[in-house]
Write an enzyme that holds these catalytic residues in place. Structure first.
Site, PDB file in Angstrom:
ATOM      1  N   ARG A  43     -12.535  35.484 -61.449  1.00 26.24           N
ATOM      2  CA  ARG A  43     -12.258  35.743 -62.856  1.00 26.24           C
ATOM      3  C   ARG A  43     -13.047  34.750 -63.698  1.00 26.24           C
ATOM      4  O   ARG A  43     -13.044  33.549 -63.428  1.00 26.24           O
ATOM      5  CB  ARG A  43     -10.771  35.587 -63.129  1.00 26.24           C
TER       6      ARG A  43
ATOM      7  N   LYS B  72      -7.876  46.695 -56.479  1.00 23.71           N
ATOM      8  CA  LYS B  72      -8.205  45.296 -56.730  1.00 23.71           C
ATOM      9  C   LYS B  72      -9.443  44.936 -55.919  1.00 23.71           C
ATOM     10  O   LYS B  72      -9.471  45.100 -54.714  1.00 23.71           O
ATOM     11  CB  LYS B  72      -7.055  44.373 -56.320  1.00 23.71           C
TER      12      LYS B  72
ATOM     13  N   GLU C 171      -4.479  50.182 -60.183  1.00 22.42           N
ATOM     14  CA  GLU C 171      -5.909  50.343 -59.914  1.00 22.42           C
ATOM     15  C   GLU C 171      -6.261  49.503 -58.698  1.00 22.42           C
ATOM     16  O   GLU C 171      -5.530  48.588 -58.307  1.00 22.42           O
ATOM     17  CB  GLU C 171      -6.749  49.920 -61.120  1.00 22.42           C
TER      18      GLU C 171
END
Length: 254
Positions: A234, A229, A227
């Protein structure tokens, strides 16, 4: 050779910290303020400290030279400094560093300065070198977390082959002092029982680089999903037993 009760402290200091990184405790001493403390402790002018600093390029070496009395210029003072007894103890230094970090608000710089001067006046020249490097964030021991894990495994767990168990525990608690204390007190079995706990962020897994898509597929068994990025941060959300919510970002900082 470290007593078990002091082992976490030694581990944090080897990391150049006085607490786990996610706690957010910083000593908060800029090199300029540390240099002022050195000038006061060494009975030198600020200009002289800066002149020696320009020569050494390192505040730790500057402290060592000044507290030793500049051997090439004052052998008598150097001999006196070399004979100074070692009186600083780990717990006292560690507690004082926490007091320096906790100083905040009006007058905090003066408080930090006074506490550091007190430590430097008790320190031997060699102790002063590492003390000033520590408070300014430039310890440069050349010891990373993997090396500390290897050493703990060798001393307390029968050899470096047991390091993956310690690394797994560190990855889920982000507290190397906790891992060290658990290992020393209860052995590998106790370390294996460490679990994810609210308030201790899990370390973020970093990506591994490979040279080609074929190599990536080979490592992942021949098939994988990919996928896009997106850049960002985070975040981990923790709800502790008392109902408090904490957000941790990567690298783990509250």
């Amino acid at each position: 050779q470290t007593p078990i009760e002091l082992l976490p402290t030694i581990v944090y200091l080897c990391q150049g910290q006085i607490a786990p990184e996610f706690v957010g405790i910083e000593i908060g001493l800029a090199e300029k303020l540390a240099a002022r403390a050195l000038a006061e402790a060494a009975d030198a002018t600020g200009e002289h400290v800066q002149a020696v600093l320009r020569d050494t390029g390192d505040l730790g070496h500057t402290a060592e030279r000044l507290l030793a009395g500049n051997a090439e210029r004052d052998p008598e003072r150097e001999a006196t400094a070399a004979a100074r007894p070692v009186t600083l103890e780990l717990k006292g230094v560690f507690d004082t560093l926490h007091q320096i970090a906790a100083a905040a608000g009006p007058g905090s710089q003066t408080r930090k300065l006074t506490l550091l001067v007190g430590l430097l006046r008790q320190a031997t020249p060699l102790e002063a070198r590492y003390l000033l490097r520590l408070v300014t964030g430039n310890l440069r021991l050349g010891i990373g977390t993997p090396t500390i894990l290897d050493a703990l495994a060798q001393v307390y767990a029968g050899g470096r082959t047991t390091r993956p168990i310690l690394e797994r525990a560190y990855n889920i608690c982000c507290d190397l002092g906790l891992v060290a204390a658990t290992l020393a007190a209860g052995g590998l079995a106790a370390v294996e029982q460490l679990q994810v706990r609210p308030g201790n962020p899990v370390r973020a897994m970093l990506a591994q680089r490979l040279s080609s898509a074929a190599e990536i597929l080979g490592k992942l068994g021949g098939t994988c999903a990919a996928e896009y990025k997106y850049d960002g941060m985070r975040v981990q959300a923790h709800r502790t037993a008392d109902g408090q919510l904490e957000l941790f970002v990567s690298p783990p900082r509250v």
